[in-house]
Design an enzyme around this catalytic site. Structure first.
Site, mmCIF file in Angstrom:
data_model
loop_
_atom_site.group_PDB
_atom_site.id
_atom_site.type_symbol
_atom_site.label_atom_id
_atom_site.label_comp_id
_atom_site.label_asym_id
_atom_site.label_seq_id
_atom_site.Cartn_x
_atom_site.Cartn_y
_atom_site.Cartn_z
ATOM 1 N N CYS A 2 0.819 -1.179 -0.067
ATOM 2 C CA CYS A 2 -0.121 0.113 -0.106
ATOM 3 C C CYS A 2 0.910 1.190 0.028
ATOM 4 C CB CYS A 2 -0.989 -0.035 1.214
ATOM 5 S SG CYS A 2 -1.821 -1.606 1.460
ATOM 6 N N ARG A 27 4.460 0.463 -6.680
ATOM 7 C CA ARG A 27 4.377 -0.410 -5.414
ATOM 8 C C ARG A 27 3.420 -1.701 -5.529
ATOM 9 N NH1 ARG A 27 6.912 2.093 -0.891
ATOM 10 N NH2 ARG A 27 5.565 0.917 0.400
ATOM 11 N N TRP A 74 -3.434 -2.505 -1.266
ATOM 12 C CA TRP A 74 -2.972 -3.610 -1.702
ATOM 13 C C TRP A 74 -3.620 -4.847 -0.964
ATOM 14 C CZ3 TRP A 74 0.103 -8.039 -0.294
ATOM 15 C CH2 TRP A 74 0.590 -8.764 -1.160
ATOM 16 N N ASN A 100 -1.171 1.751 6.283
ATOM 17 C CA ASN A 100 -0.254 0.604 5.832
ATOM 18 C C ASN A 100 0.355 -0.135 6.760
ATOM 19 O OD1 ASN A 100 -0.356 1.966 3.362
ATOM 20 N ND2 ASN A 100 1.887 2.347 3.224
ATOM 21 N N GLY A 101 0.079 -1.633 6.654
ATOM 22 C CA GLY A 101 0.523 -2.292 8.002
ATOM 23 C C GLY A 101 -0.654 -3.073 8.182
ATOM 24 N N GLU A 482 18.153 -16.016 -9.884
ATOM 25 C CA GLU A 482 17.839 -14.921 -10.070
ATOM 26 C C GLU A 482 16.913 -14.876 -11.271
ATOM 27 O OE1 GLU A 482 17.208 -12.347 -8.519
ATOM 28 O OE2 GLU A 482 17.166 -10.672 -9.814
ATOM 29 N N LYS A 486 12.962 -13.741 -12.055
ATOM 30 C CA LYS A 486 12.759 -12.820 -12.944
ATOM 31 C C LYS A 486 11.548 -13.159 -13.967
ATOM 32 C CE LYS A 486 13.820 -9.743 -11.509
ATOM 33 N NZ LYS A 486 14.656 -9.546 -10.002
ATOM 34 N N GLU A 489 7.987 -13.576 -11.726
ATOM 35 C CA GLU A 489 7.341 -12.405 -11.501
ATOM 36 C C GLU A 489 6.987 -11.473 -12.542
ATOM 37 O OE1 GLU A 489 9.435 -9.780 -8.783
ATOM 38 O OE2 GLU A 489 11.348 -10.110 -9.880
ATOM 39 N N HIS A 505 20.984 -35.317 -9.590
ATOM 40 C CA HIS A 505 20.365 -35.866 -8.482
ATOM 41 C C HIS A 505 19.046 -35.902 -8.311
ATOM 42 C CE1 HIS A 505 24.519 -36.288 -6.747
ATOM 43 N NE2 HIS A 505 24.533 -35.071 -7.130
ATOM 44 N N LYS A 604 6.250 -3.567 -4.560
ATOM 45 C CA LYS A 604 7.845 -3.472 -4.552
ATOM 46 C C LYS A 604 8.464 -3.683 -3.444
ATOM 47 C CE LYS A 604 11.416 -1.746 -6.236
ATOM 48 N NZ LYS A 604 12.323 -2.748 -6.985
HETATM 49 O O1 M6R Z 1 13.729 -4.316 -0.860
HETATM 50 P P1 M6R Z 1 14.297 -5.595 -0.613
HETATM 51 O O2 M6R Z 1 15.378 -5.671 -1.714
HETATM 52 O O3 M6R Z 1 14.433 -5.945 0.635
HETATM 53 O O4 M6R Z 1 13.288 -6.410 -1.443
HETATM 54 C C1 M6R Z 1 13.612 -7.827 -1.484
HETATM 55 C C2 M6R Z 1 12.490 -8.691 -2.136
HETATM 56 O O5 M6R Z 1 11.093 -8.443 -1.828
HETATM 57 C C3 M6R Z 1 12.582 -8.256 -3.857
HETATM 58 O O6 M6R Z 1 14.106 -8.320 -4.076
HETATM 59 C C4 M6R Z 1 11.691 -9.032 -4.669
HETATM 60 O O7 M6R Z 1 12.100 -10.386 -4.786
HETATM 61 C C5 M6R Z 1 11.797 -8.342 -6.073
HETATM 62 N N1 M6R Z 1 10.562 -8.303 -6.601
HETATM 63 C C6 M6R Z 1 12.627 -9.058 -7.255
HETATM 64 O O8 M6R Z 1 12.736 -8.624 -8.388
#
Ligand code: M6R
Length: 609
Positions: A2, A27, A74, A100-101, A482, A486, A489, A505, A604
């Protein structure tokens, strides 16, 4: 997650608040709303969907209000709907709050409030706050009632509230959820994320847990809930608006991928002493002596930052000679970690606000352990709560999919390995070699980016592929994770990252002609092993896109498709191989027509558990 914005000043609050919400769109959110104080009365407008829908709802009603609050939601408690969107109001609709929270004790509070006759209109935990406030205001001023309300809440919050009873006052508070106060010329702003304020303010005040701020025509006062005034530092905000705009790119993600040569150079700027083969890390100066005694490192982080931590593990063990472990912060916080006096805990986080990473750092601090942060957002909670740290200086990263923050984190981890290594007997010659190569990387990154058109074509060719396997070894194993993250997501394609050596394995059973593997096969110490791994996969009918080193004709002859990158030190090779993985995920998502900068269900910065 949020987003919150608040405005108190001299221009149209509505105009700024809508702009602020747009800046927070990255976000992730599902509904939006705004509350304006107009001639002493509250006007609340909410809508499901994008900020543009809210804007349409408001059109024709520009309003004269110069005080207001707004929110992008959110969903956590209750589905995305207009009635669940913020701002929420009390029974009388004379108090409005954005939050937020998560309010953990909302059920018990709701029960009590219902017994007192309050009627709820939403399924959210946030609405509770407005009603508690209403109840407390029966015997107290708006400000006093706000402090009393906060004392009754359990959980995490950033809250901003306005009330018809004090139309020239805005109140805000935070506990485990970020909130920043921006100071302009004759105007004040509140935001859950500083990027909403970039361009409008030059000075900010980061609120700490347990603090509230009162805004009125006189200015602002920060206090504890016990009404004790707090002296706060006003910090200059370095980011400018151009850095937070798309600058001609179709998406922030692509812009940020292409910014990497610059952001990487910015992470190194002023921090390398090439002739001494050493790094100068001003943020660690105060703990320099203590760092000499460190005999174990634990890195805590999440998502992409976890993957950079894994590369850091290889770097720190090989060049600093310090045993290093990397742990997902969400796991670390709930086990009983055994931390010695000489353990160093490093938190890596782009946002500096990730709830799990913050909790892990708090856990470590409670045990008296030295903590440092590798953080991008200046002034964020992790940067303030760690004992020392090194900023990434990547500039605002707006795209939900992290790209430039990843390579900047790797830059800092390389600098840290050099720094700790040279404290411990890493040779001058090797130190000089690493420093020299680090300085060459921005131009190598430019060369890697020249592959973008080829990667775009590959994405067209493989756009319909339903599953990917990402493989790598040693320094490039974390990049396999990684790369898979990517594409999951932003392109919503199931993908798995795996160490190439582990295929035998179990996972090799999956391999047949329907499988598409993306393998990192640079000319490094595990090249031969990687090549045989690739043979095994090709022999079972799978197609392979291989990411290797310039001049490797052998690799080009064998793999289905090849991308060859400049040769660099093995420890730095993931910095280069990350880029084609980012581009591939990006172009696959373009082919599939997805909302790249705001992928579904994602936020985000994950400021709640
Ligand atoms: O702000 P941060 O680096 O702590 O965030 C960690 C993860 O939430 C962040 O890297 C997330 O996995 C990304 N969406 C990856 O692209």
């Amino acid at each position: 997650m949020c987003g919150i914005v608040g405005y108190f000043g001299k221009r149209s609050a509505q105009e700024f608040l809508l702009e602020g919400l747009r800046r927070l769109e990255y976000r992730g959110y599902d509904s939006a709303g705004i509350a304006l104080v107009e001639k002493g009365k509250l006007r609340v407008t909410r809508s499901v969907g994008k900020v543009s829908v809210l804007e349409d709802r408001l059109s024709g009603k520009v309003g004269t209000s110069m005080i207001g609050i707004a929110h992008t939601r959110w969903a956590t408690h209750g589905k995305p709907s207009e009635k669940n969107a913020h701002p929420h109001t009390d029974c009388t609709k004379r108090v409005a709050v954005v939050h937020n929270g998560i309010i953990e004790n909302y059920r018990e509070l709701k029960e009590t409030l219902e017994q007192q006759g309050h009627v709820f209109r939403s399924e959210t935990d946030t609405e509770i706050i407005a009603h508690v406030l209403e109840e407390e205001m029966k015997t107290n001023t708006f400000e006093g009632a706000f402090a009393q309300t906060l004392k009754r809440l359990r959980g995490a919050y950033a809250i901003v509230a306005v009330s018809e009873s004090s139309p020239n006052v805005m109140l805000a508070a935070r506990l485990s959820s970020p909130l920043v106060l921006g100071i302009g010329e004759g105007e004040m702003f509140l935001a859950s994320d500083v990027s909403a304020l970039v361009g409008d303010v030059k000075r900010v005040v980061y609120l700490d847990d347990g603090e509230m701020v009162v805004l009125d025509v006189e200015g602002y006062v920060v206090k504890t809930l016990a009404n004790k005034r707090q002296k706060k530092e006003e910090v200059t905000l370095e980011w400018d608006r151009s850095k937070a705009e798309r600058g001609g790119f179709p998406h922030f993600m692509l812009k940020e991928i292409f910014e990497q040569p610059k952001s990487f150079a910015d992470a190194l700027r002023g921090r390398l002493i090439p002739e001494e083969g050493h790094a100068r890390l001003g943020g660690l100066k105060a703990i320099e002596k203590r760092l000499r005694t460190i005999d174990r490192i634990i890195i805590v982080s999440c998502g992409t930052s976890y993957h950079s931590g894994l590369v850091g593990e290889y770097m720190l063990e090989e060049y600093a000679g310090i045993p290093t472990e990397v742990e997902m912060a969400s796991e670390f916080r709930y086990r009983k970690p055994l931390l010695g006096k000489k353990t160093l805990v490093i938190a890596i986080s782009q946002s500096g606000e990730t709830a799990d990473t913050l909790a892990a750092i708090r856990e470590a601090k409670e045990k008296g352990v030295l903590t440092i942060g590798i953080v991008n957002v200046v002034g964020s909670s992790i940067s303030r709560e760690t004992d020392a740290g090194v900023y990434c200086h990547a500039g605002p990263e707006i795209s939900v999919a992290s790209t430039k923050a990843f390579t900047s984190q790797l830059a800092i981890l390389a600098l840290l390995s050099l720094y700790l290594g040279r404290q411990r007997g890493l040779s001058l010659v090797l130190g000089q070699r690493i420093a020299k190569e680090l300085l060459l990387l921005p131009q190598y990154m430019e060369r890697v980016l020249e592959h973008a058109p080829i990667i775009k074509k590959l994405a067209k060719k493989y756009a319909k592929q339903s599953h990917y396997l990402y493989l790598g070894r040693k320094y490039n194993y974390p990049n396999a994770l990684e790369g898979a993250l990517k594409i999951k997501e932003i392109a919503y394609v199931p993908a798995q990252g795996y160490p190439t050596g582990e295929m035998k394995h179990g996972p090799i059973a999956l391999i047949d002609s329907s499988v598409m593997a993306i393998m990192m096969v640079p000319r490094d110490s595990v090249y031969e092993k990687n090549m045989s791994g690739m043979q095994e996969i090709l022999a079972r009918g799978s197609r392979v896109i291989a990411i290797g080193t310039e001049g490797d004709t052998e690799l080009s002859q064998q793999a289905t498709d090849t991308l060859l990158l400049p040769k660099t030190l093995e420890m730095l090779s993931p910095i280069l191989s990350a880029i084609p993985l980012q581009l591939f995920a990006y172009y696959i998502a373009v082919e599939r027509g997805y909302d790249i900068d705001q992928p579904r269900n994602l936020a985000k910065s994950v400021t709640v558990e």
